[in-house]
Design an enzyme around this catalytic site. Structure first.
Site, short mmCIF file in Angstrom:
data_model
loop_
_atom_site.label_atom_id
_atom_site.label_comp_id
_atom_site.label_asym_id
_atom_site.label_seq_id
_atom_site.Cartn_x
_atom_site.Cartn_y
_atom_site.Cartn_z
CG LEU A 561 44.45 -31.35 84.57
CD1 LEU A 561 43.04 -31.87 84.38
CD2 LEU A 561 44.52 -29.88 84.24
CB ALA A 612 41.75 -34.35 82.14
CD GLU A 613 50.06 -35.14 81.58
OE1 GLU A 613 50.37 -35.28 80.39
OE2 GLU A 613 50.74 -34.52 82.40
CG ASP A 614 44.15 -35.64 87.94
OD1 ASP A 614 45.17 -35.47 88.65
OD2 ASP A 614 43.01 -35.84 88.42
#
Length: 899
Positions: A561, A612-614
């Protein structure tokens, strides 16, 4: 000379009467200007407009946004930051404006996210295939393929032929071909049950018989008079008004109209003339004059008659019965584009002619061996279409996710298929105790070595693994085993390939992506989406919904993200200051897209899971949009595998910091229950790194390993997984093969290794080996522990003992006590740790047991320990435990003692 026939239609306009005639050679229309409204009979009377719909009163801002607070999560966390709060308010207003703009073009948000129902290629019930594509920069659009000899003129859409609209959408119809000796359908709009109810409609009943049945059921005696003789009313009306010799000029017409009595007078005279007729023959209405200039005469219908008419239901069932079955279609037609046909879309653009793979194609063959890529028309016969057998499993309170890559899931040096994965890997996942799988690299991508992250065709499963039906079978079998299926989705960027991807799709540089530097990733060279464009949002939101509806996917992990949320693509130093999340480098349009994606997905599919991959951990990732968040269910703690990898490769065992381990594992206490944790995933094995097993054990079988080295590696492998699994939130992830210590990294075939498949597989045969069998046994019991005891759904752990000197960590989670001794040499016979509840504690999991590859240093009488009344670690009671070096134990409160 043409002969004037009876009128074919009559239209009543506010100021004129228009009668249309069909002559032998041409169509003629006579228009008579009038001052009155002419009503001829009940059968020809236009239906009264329905009562005006009462819409709810528009709510004011306060009413309509009840429970909405753009800075709600800041208030909840007690954070005061004026700049970021103002940014959240402005973002909320921009979201409302964006929704208003969307609703100007779409009926609702479901319509916004179901573009796949009309875009791309679809079978129409009227013996044809429809194709719709968005290409605003094109001047001409056509379909080329092996079905038309790759001709750019045979199947095209042009201006003025319903082929192109103002938004840049192109529409092409591919008519099915009439077989030799067959005649066209009698009905122009003849429909066929080609897919739905394809076995119906072949009863042999003719259209005339169906229409007769419909009329007999719908009309009462005498009511169908004007249906059977549809020219009777206009003919009598014409003769009644104008006589046998009608007017020959406009002047004569106006003179006759002035001498004609008004409708109210004529209606009363007609009723007087027919007063002795049966009531059923009288019209159920009256013509009256309300004395208004703009509405001189009105028709008032009988309430009883209106009620009777409104109670009738139209004979839609008979209309559907007119559809013929697939046998009739096969006899009369051959498909305009057969199943399995190869095709591309052809554009004429300002920069010249182009051929592209359609953006909404659902099955694509990427370019291989120097050949150009093409889409494949996937329309198998209805009897061969995949039928779902299993329902979605219920989403568990704690997720144990098994991350997989289909291509490398086999043992042989080749690309594995969906069917191979279904037959061999899914049973292993079920046996291992996981309750979900997460698939990477499933969506079509040109280059295999990119692991699937440079997506070229967002609506297509990768053809290198099998067909769309093969993938459906994989998902269905997983559901049958009780496994959820998640997909790693890449909407943060797209492949820069032009021939098969979306880059320069219609010849323009700004169709789906930004222009200039902003349209390219700073380091990876991929294309960056233009999230502020409604048509791009339509494409991406529909894509998410497509995977859920078409393939029954249970959730998504949104990849990288930070690449989309910042114009610097996340390649900047972050200090944690909230100013960094609202400055000029933040892409507000990308944030609005993520909010919309979560809102729409959770509204249409309440049980969907979004992750979410942030790497920047944007504030409010897992907060609801109504409170200023982005709406994700979980977020990935990316710092944990980096920490473990750094410790294993760069830090001596006796220098490991227990404080750093705990602080990294519990990075954000406010959202710890929303955290997805993993010790290592595919990044550690694929992205130029090494798996933990490769670091700890080296090349198994190639070099003799000392017993001490193997014991160290085995112990740390188990301890790292135990603490990561039990201290974190409600989601845990493990990459395929790492649960049993897969010894080698993953390296995809590429020019640098002469396209070798040697490292692009999984060594499932190692499960028969003692060391790997023991590691798998431990991981399986760890998953079973959570399944039986619901450890990770019991709330956050109470971490009460962290000692860098002794290298001991201890914490409680409900009635469970976890103890870890990371010291490489020191063992502790009677180590004091605090517990809150007095009682007896039983060891239920010990990493040092022989079945897990340990030494079994704990004696049998040390498995059950009783508390002593001594305050320690801030807790009321003390437990003396045995801690062998490099070992961990899980205790369960088995008996409560009242003091």
């Amino acid at each position: 000379m043409s002969t004037l026939s009876l009128p074919t239609s009559i239209s009543l306009c506010p100021n004129s009467l228009s009668i249309q005639f069909q002559s032998q050679h041409r169509r003629q229309r006579l228009t008579f200007h009038r001052k009155v409204k002419i009503i001829c009979s009940a059968a020809e009377q236009p239906q009264q407009p329905p009562p005006r719909q009462q819409y709810p009163k528009k709510k004011n801002v306060t009413e309509g946004e009840k429970g909405v607070d753009p800075v709600g999560f800041l208030t909840k966390l007690g954070i005061s930051h004026k700049t970021f709060a103002q940014f959240l308010r402005e973002r909320h207003k921009a979201l409302k404006d964006l929704k208003d703009e969307i609703l100007k073009r779409h009926v609702n948000f479901r319509d916004m996210s179901t573009g796949y129902e009309i875009l791309g290629m679809h079978r129409h019930v009227e013996h044809r295939v429809d194709y719709l594509e968005w290409a605003p920069g094109a001047r001409y659009c056509a379909l080329v393929g092996d079905f038309n000899g790759w001709s750019p003129t045979e199947n095209c859409a042009r201006e003025g032929h319903f082929g192109h609209d103002d938004f840049g959408y192109w529409f092409i119809i591919l008519e099915d071909k009439l077989r030799e000796g067959e005649k066209p359908d009698e009905l122009y709009f003849q429909q066929y049950n080609y897919v739905d109810d394809f076995d119906k409609g072949d009863s042999g009943v003719t259209i005339e018989e169906i229409f007769k049945k419909a009329n007999d059921e719908y009309w009462e005696p005498g009511e169908d008079r004007f249906v059977k003789n549809r020219f009777e009313v206009p003919a009598k009306l014409y003769e009644q008004i104008f006589g046998p010799n009608g007017p020959q000029s406009l002047e004569e017409m106006e003179k006759i109209m002035e001498e004609t009595p008004d409708p109210e007078t004529r209606n009363k005279a007609w009723k007087e003339q027919h007063k002795n007729d049966p009531p059923s023959n009288l019209p159920p209405f009256d013509v009256i004059d309300k004395g208004k200039e703009y509405d001189i005469f009105n028709v008032v219908s009988s309430p009883e008659w209106l009620e009777k008419i409104r109670a009738k239901k139209p004979p839609l069932a008979y209309w559907l019965e007119t559809r013929k079955g697939r046998k009739a279609w096969l006899k009369k037609y051959s498909p305009g584009i057969p199943h399995g046909s190869k095709y591309r879309v052809y554009f004429n653009t300002p920069s010249g002619p182009l051929e592209r793979v359609p953006a909404w194609a659902t099955y694509v063959q990427p370019d291989t061996d120097g050949k150009q890529a093409y889409a494949i028309h996937w329309e198998p016969p209805p009897e061969c279409v995949f039928k779902w057998k299993n329902k979605h499993p219920k989403v568990p309170k704690s997720l144990r996710i098994y991350e997989c890559h289909v291509g490398i899931s086999g043992s042989e040096p080749k690309i594995s298929s969906f069917n191979d994965f279904t037959e061999k890997v899914l049973p292993h996942v079920k046996e291992a105790g996981y309750n979900a799988i997460q698939l990477i690299g499933v969506i079509e991508h040109k280059d295999y070595f990119t692991v699937g992250y440079r997506v070229t065709n967002f609506y297509a499963v990768s053809s290198r693994y099998g067909t769309p039906d093969d993938f459906k079978r994989l998902v269905d079998e997983a559901h049958g085993l009780g496994l959820l299926v998640f997909l790693e989705i890449v909407h943060s960027y797209s492949a820069a390939d032009e021939m098969v991807g979306l880059s320069l799709f219609d010849g323009s540089n700004d169709c789906y992506f930004h222009t200039g530097k902003r349209g390219h990733h700073k380091y990876w060279g991929t294309r960056m989406f233009k999230y502020g464009d409604p048509d791009v949002l339509h494409f991406l939101l529909s894509n998410l919904n497509w995977w859920v509806v078409e393939y029954q996917i249970d959730g998504f992990q949104f990849h990288s993200l930070s690449s989309m949320m910042y114009t610097h693509n996340g390649f900047a130093s972050f200090t944690g200051d909230l100013e960094e999340y609202c400055n000029q480098y933040v892409d507000k349009d990308a944030l609005l897209y993520l909010i919309l994606a979560n809102e729409i997905l959770h509204y249409l599919h309440p049980h969907i899971v979004t992750i979410a991959e942030d790497v920047t951990v944007y504030p409010g990732l897992c907060e609801p949009p109504s409170q200023g968040g982005l709406g994700f269910d979980y977020y990935v703690n990316l710092s944990v595998p980096e920490m473990w990898s750094s410790f294993l490769e760069n830090v001596p065992d006796h220098e490991w910091s227990m404080i750093k381990i705990v602080s990294t594992l519990i990075r954000n206490t406010q959202y710890a229950d929303k955290m997805l944790m993993y010790a290592e995933n595919h990044n550690q094995s694929i992205s130029g790194g090494r798996s933990f097993a490769e670091i700890l054990f080296g090349e198994i079988g190639e070099h003799a390993q000392s017993k001490e080295s193997l014991l160290r590696g085995c112990s740390l492998h188990k301890m790292i997984r135990l603490i990561t699994f039990t201290i974190g939130g409600r989601a845990y992830l493990n990459f395929m093969g790492n649960e049993f210590g897969h010894p080698k990294r993953v390296e995809f075939p590429m020019p640098s290794n002469n396209f070798s498949f040697q490292l692009a597989n999984r060594r499932w045969d190692l499960l028969a080996n003692g060391l790997h069998r023991d590691l798998f046994c431990f991981d399986k019991d760890l998953m079973k522990l959570d399944e039986n005891e619901k450890i990770r759904s019991r709330g956050l752990p109470l971490i009460h003992h962290v000692d860098d000197t002794t290298m001991v960590i201890s914490y409680m989670r409900g009635p469970f006590l976890f103890t870890f001794n990371f010291h490489p040499t020191n063992a502790y016979e009677r180590y004091n740790v605090g517990v809150e509840e007095a009682g007896e504690y039983q060891v239920i999991l010990n990493t040092d047991e022989t079945k897990y590859g340990g030494q079994a240093l704990m004696k049998d009488d040390q498995y059950l320990r009783r508390t002593i009344s001594k305050r320690i670690d801030g807790l009321r009671n003390c437990l003396e435990v045995s801690l062998p070096s490099r070992s961990a134990q899980v205790y369960k409160l088995s008996r409560i003692l009242r003091v």
